[in-house]
Design a protein around this motif. Structure first.
Motif, short mmCIF file in Angstrom:
data_model
loop_
_atom_site.label_atom_id
_atom_site.label_comp_id
_atom_site.label_asym_id
_atom_site.label_seq_id
_atom_site.Cartn_x
_atom_site.Cartn_y
_atom_site.Cartn_z
N VAL A 3 10.65 21.97 19.19
CA VAL A 3 11.91 22.35 19.81
C VAL A 3 11.87 22.02 21.30
N CYS A 4 10.69 22.08 21.88
CA CYS A 4 10.57 21.77 23.31
C CYS A 4 10.89 20.32 23.60
N GLY A 5 10.77 19.44 22.58
CA GLY A 5 11.17 18.06 22.78
C GLY A 5 12.63 17.92 23.11
N HIS A 6 13.47 18.82 22.59
CA HIS A 6 14.90 18.80 22.91
C HIS A 6 15.12 19.25 24.36
N VAL A 7 14.29 20.16 24.85
CA VAL A 7 14.40 20.57 26.25
C VAL A 7 14.07 19.40 27.17
N VAL A 8 13.01 18.67 26.82
CA VAL A 8 12.62 17.51 27.63
C VAL A 8 13.70 16.44 27.58
N ALA A 9 14.32 16.27 26.41
CA ALA A 9 15.34 15.23 26.27
C ALA A 9 16.57 15.52 27.13
N THR A 10 16.99 16.77 27.18
CA THR A 10 18.19 17.12 27.96
C THR A 10 17.87 17.47 29.40
N ASN A 11 16.59 17.83 29.68
CA ASN A 11 16.16 18.22 31.03
C ASN A 11 17.02 19.36 31.58
N GLN A 12 17.31 20.33 30.71
CA GLN A 12 18.08 21.50 31.13
C GLN A 12 17.79 22.66 30.19
N LEU A 13 18.26 23.83 30.60
CA LEU A 13 18.05 25.03 29.77
C LEU A 13 18.61 24.80 28.37
N THR A 14 17.82 25.16 27.37
CA THR A 14 18.24 25.06 25.97
C THR A 14 18.07 26.43 25.32
N VAL A 15 19.16 26.96 24.79
CA VAL A 15 19.15 28.27 24.13
C VAL A 15 19.71 28.09 22.73
N VAL A 16 18.95 28.52 21.74
CA VAL A 16 19.41 28.53 20.35
C VAL A 16 19.31 29.98 19.88
N GLU A 17 20.44 30.65 19.84
CA GLU A 17 20.43 32.08 19.53
C GLU A 17 20.07 32.35 18.07
N ASP A 18 20.27 31.36 17.19
CA ASP A 18 19.88 31.51 15.78
C ASP A 18 19.47 30.13 15.27
N LEU A 19 18.17 29.90 15.15
CA LEU A 19 17.67 28.61 14.70
C LEU A 19 18.11 28.29 13.28
N ALA A 20 18.32 29.34 12.47
CA ALA A 20 18.73 29.11 11.09
C ALA A 20 20.15 28.56 10.99
N ARG A 21 20.93 28.69 12.06
CA ARG A 21 22.30 28.20 12.03
C ARG A 21 22.48 26.91 12.82
N ASP A 22 21.40 26.33 13.31
CA ASP A 22 21.48 25.10 14.08
C ASP A 22 20.94 23.95 13.21
N ARG A 23 21.77 22.95 12.95
CA ARG A 23 21.40 21.88 12.02
C ARG A 23 20.25 21.02 12.53
N ARG A 24 19.96 21.06 13.79
CA ARG A 24 18.83 20.30 14.31
C ARG A 24 17.50 20.82 13.78
N PHE A 25 17.44 22.10 13.38
CA PHE A 25 16.17 22.72 13.04
C PHE A 25 16.13 23.29 11.63
N THR A 26 17.16 23.05 10.82
CA THR A 26 17.15 23.59 9.45
C THR A 26 16.06 22.97 8.60
N ILE A 79 9.20 25.92 11.78
CA ILE A 79 10.12 27.02 12.09
C ILE A 79 10.33 27.88 10.86
N ARG A 80 10.47 27.25 9.68
CA ARG A 80 10.66 28.03 8.45
C ARG A 80 9.42 28.84 8.12
N GLU A 81 8.25 28.24 8.27
CA GLU A 81 7.01 28.96 7.93
C GLU A 81 6.79 30.17 8.83
N GLN A 82 7.11 30.04 10.10
CA GLN A 82 6.92 31.14 11.04
C GLN A 82 8.11 32.10 11.08
N ARG A 83 9.16 31.79 10.31
CA ARG A 83 10.36 32.63 10.24
C ARG A 83 11.00 32.83 11.63
N LEU A 84 11.02 31.77 12.41
CA LEU A 84 11.57 31.85 13.77
C LEU A 84 13.08 31.74 13.72
#
Length: 793
Positions: A700-723, A728-733
């Motif tokens: 997920v930190c790769g997306h922070v580096v790509a945008t070079n700005q604050l990145t907030v995902v309030e629910d990873l399960a609802r963001d298609r980038r990380f489904t 993320i699934r194994e750690q239930r993040l």
């Protein structure tokens, strides 16, 4: 409109009467058997307090020696304290006659002036008394002359009556008995308490086993949990109370010493001991030094300073020290503690006041673990009396208050919209349907509840999505280098039977629309043919069949089989909203009828629908590579961050932010060419922490580096980038927030937070996280400079 009340069966009335009779019997037993129960309660209290200390000594000297050592230490401490207090008392008694002049002066200062208002009031009252009927002023006695002329007011009888003085003679034994008799009772109780404490400490495992056998009645695990809970709460309360009282008594003694009040040590010890009495103990302790300061000082300075000392210490103790030390609550509400103090004082006197809090804690624990005593937990515990769903249901049934919207706004400040729908709205719909079946709710009230819910849901659905989600969508569209952004998918929400099913489907549609997807909600009471025609015309990717009790799995199975037969290419998801138990067999039957997934919550439905609607290759978006990757990597190489050694400075930073933001995982990562390096971490799985790195494309930190700005995902399960992110699934993040670590304007890594539950991230939180990132980069920069320049930074 009042809720119709069901008739109370005779068995319930008898149960109520039996509970009242049992409660009365218990209270009577506590009162009449107090001479026996008070020593037992005091001994149990001291056992809770001393058991941890005895356990520590047992490791070296054994149980019997440990108990004897602890008891000896207690006696030695009490003896030393008694010797000091005796000396202080003697010293005070010898000095009291010297303060007689100051005491008289203070009393004269309180004397009422003769011509003052109170004096006139007293004269008026005396005059009115004389005018009352039946009240006559006593006539003065007529003096009888004395022939001897010695006393003109002396009567003959008085002159003739001899005065006899009787001298009482009592034996030394009777005098000793009159002195010791009042002390024998307390001394005997104290000796019995000490004896019980010794035997309870020696046999505490055996006593524990017997209590479990007596109370558990076969429920060993439940009784064990209850006893452990009570023991931990009472022991922690007593230990923290001791710490609070000692830290209160020491400043009292020091402050009184510098103020000039005699025998400051005595009053400090008094303050420590008397503060064990809730609410009034500290004020009783303050009365003695305040009175003594009035007697000692010829001015008012010393009394005022003494009063100010106790007021300041009480404020600091109540508002700073106690909230800090009592990090885990006793589990009893404040008003329950006050009522319990009154009750136990009435029942057992001053000892009951001291024991009020521990005994009430035990009652609350019993209420939590024993079904028949659950009313004790409701009355006394500090937990919310109503769940959020019950509270909101109550507000909907009282529409005149107009506070249902206020509840929603308050709930959304600390919870997500998904949680509001899953934890509040769906249970309210099910509760209303259950009440209408049991005739606790009439049809008009049901319509009112459903209409109010529908209005609130439509209002929430008309609001714009949260800013963080919009930023995430923009990041996908602008930074994905592997191809065009993922297209939105199309979902049709179909009710299984009634309006309640359709309302839950509308909630799901709103959650999916907030992800940028296209949804439809079918109206209820349509024929199956018309319903299938609407779904076929919409050409959707997923059909979600919504089921809210009392709609059954039978309705969902029938509709599922029809949809599968008519539209074989469509994915089918069945939502059994609110079904938490016994869903395995219904899920199997629904899958046999053609369902692809069976979910139990709206949050799970959003995740599963996202997986079903997207092609397998697009179930996750890898971390993109920015256009200026070469410049970014050059900045990394110049700072030599990727090969820098481990340092505890960064561990302190990550541990600190994990504690401040209350998250289980905090990471300081550096993003190299093809890997993400964990420079410092808190909360990672041990295997991954030892490895120290992970592939860049899955981070997920790769997306922070790509945008070079604050990145907030309030629910990873609802963001298609990380489904599709397996880690993320194994750690239930579910939550992620990261800020870039910038060197020469390039993002070389990130400082991020992860949580296992969705949460909101305020602008204030973002500022604080950015400040910690700046502090880390300053340290990085300082270490990357040559030695002769590092000291100037």
């Amino acid at each position: 409109m009042p809720i119709p009340k069901a008739r109370t069966p005779s068995t319930e009335a008898l149960a109520v009467l039996s509970n009242v009779a049992l409660t009365s019997f218990v209270i009577g037993l506590l009162y009449f058997a107090r001479d026996t129960l008070i020593p037992l309660a005091l001994a149990s209290l001291l056992t809770f307090l001393l058991a941890p200390l005895v356990t520590r000594f047992e490791r070296w000297v054994g149980r019997i020696a440990a108990v004897l050592v602890v008891v000896t230490m207690i006696f030695a401490a009490l003896g030393a304290a008694g010797w000091v207090l005796t000396r202080q008392f003697i010293d005070l008694a010898t000095k009291l006659p010297d303060y007689k002049g100051n005491i008289v002066a203070k009393l004269h200062s309180f004397r009422t002036p003769r011509d003052g208002a109170l004096s006139e009031l007293s004269k008026t009252v005396d005059d009115l008394k004389k005018e009352l009927p039946g009240v006559r002023e006593a006539e003065p006695a007529v003096p009888i002359p004395d022939r001897r002329g010695s006393n003109p007011n002396r009567t003959p009888a008085a002159a003739a009556a001899p005065v006899q003085v009787e001298i009482s003679k009592s034996s030394p034994f009777e005098t000793l008995q009159s002195v010791l008799a009042p002390l024998l009772g307390p001394l005997g109780t104290a000796a019995l308490v000490i004896l019980l404490v010794v035997f309870m400490l020696l046999q505490r495992e055996d006593l524990r086993s017997r209590v479990i056998r007596l109370i558990g009645q076969g429920h060993i695990s439940k009784t064990t949990r209850a006893m452990d809970d009570a023991g931990k709460r009472v022991s922690r309360y007593l230990l923290m109370q001791l710490v609070v009282n000692v830290t209160y008594g020491i400043p009292v003694a020091i402050g009184l010493y510098f103020i000039g009040v005699p025998n400051a040590i005595l009053w400090g010890v008094f303050a420590t001991v008397l503060r064990f009495i809730p609410y009034i103990g500290s004020w009783i302790a303050s009365a003695f030094p305040v009175a003594l300061s009035l007697a000692v000082s010829p001015t008012w300075t010393m009394p005022l300073l003494t009063v100010a000392l106790f007021v300041v210490l009480e404020l600091l103790s109540n508002n700073v020290l106690e909230p800090w030390l009592y990090s885990s609550s006793t589990g009893v509400s404040n008003i329950a503690l006050i009522v319990a103090a009154v009750f136990w004082t009435w029942l057992w006197g001053p000892v009951g006041l001291v024991l009020a809090t521990p005994l009430t804690v035990c009652l609350v624990v019993m209420g939590r673990h024993v079904a028949r005593l659950s009313f004790l937990a409701v009355l006394l515990s500090d937990e919310e009396a109503l769940t959020p769903a019950e509270d909101f249901y109550h507000r909907l049934l009282s529409p005149s208050n107009h506070d249902d919207a206020e509840f929603v706004e308050s709930y959304l400040k600390t919870n997500s919209l998904t949680a509001l729908y899953d934890a509040v709205f769906v249970p309210v719909i099910a509760a209303a349907e259950s009440d209408i079946r049991e005739e606790l709710l009439d049809a008009n009230q049901l319509v009112l509840v459903e209409q109010s819910l529908r209005d609130i849901v439509l209002d929430l659905g008309s609001r714009p999505p949260v800013v963080s989600q919009l930023e995430a969508d923009k990041a996908i569209a602008s930074t994905t280098a592997s191809g065009p952004p993922v297209p939105p998918f199309r979902v049709y929400c179909v009710p299984a039977r009634a309006e309640r099913d359709e309302l839950a489907g509308v909630m799901l549609a709103h959650l999916l629309e907030s992800e940028g997807n296209q949804t439809w909600s079918a109206p209820p009471k349509l024929s199956v043919g018309d319903l299938l025609g609407l779904v076929a015309e919409a050409d959707v990717d997923v059909v979600c069949i919504s089921v809210v009790p009392p709609s059954t799995v039978i309705h969902a199975r029938y509709l599922c089989s029809k949809v599968r037969a008519r539209l074989p290419q469509v994915k089918i998801v069945v939502g059994l909203w609110g079904a938490t138990e016994g869903a395995t067999e219904p899920s199997r039957r629904l899958r046999d009828s053609g369902a692809d997934e069976v979910v139990l919550s709206l949050a799970e439905a959003v995740l599963q629908i996202s997986k079903l609607a997207l092609p397998a290759a697009e179930t996750g978006v890898p971390a993109p590579i920015p256009d200026d990757e070469l410049e970014r990597q050059a900045a990394v190489d110049r700072l030599q961050l990727a090969i820098s050694c481990h340092d505890f400075f960064f561990d302190r930073i990550t541990a600190k932010i994990a504690r401040i933001f209350e998250v289980p995982i905090a990471l300081l990562t550096l993003v190299d060419r093809d890997r993400q390096i964990f420079k410092s971490q808190v909360g990672l799985p041990e295997e991954l922490a030892q490895k120290g790195e992970a592939p860049r494309e899955h981070s997920v930190c790769g997306h922070v580096v790509a945008t070079n700005q604050l990145t907030v995902v309030e629910d990873l399960a609802r963001d298609r980038r990380f489904t599709g992110n397996s880690w993320i699934r194994e750690q239930r993040l579910r939550f992620y927030a990261g800020v870039p670590l910038q060197a020469e304007g390039q993002a070389v890594g990130s400082l991020c937070l992860l949580d296992v539950k969705p949460r909101q991230f305020t602008p204030r939180d973002a500022r604080h996280l950015q400040e910690y990132a700046n502090e880390i980069m300053e340290e990085f920069t300082r270490r990357s400079l040559p030695r002769d320049l590092a000291g100037t930074v």
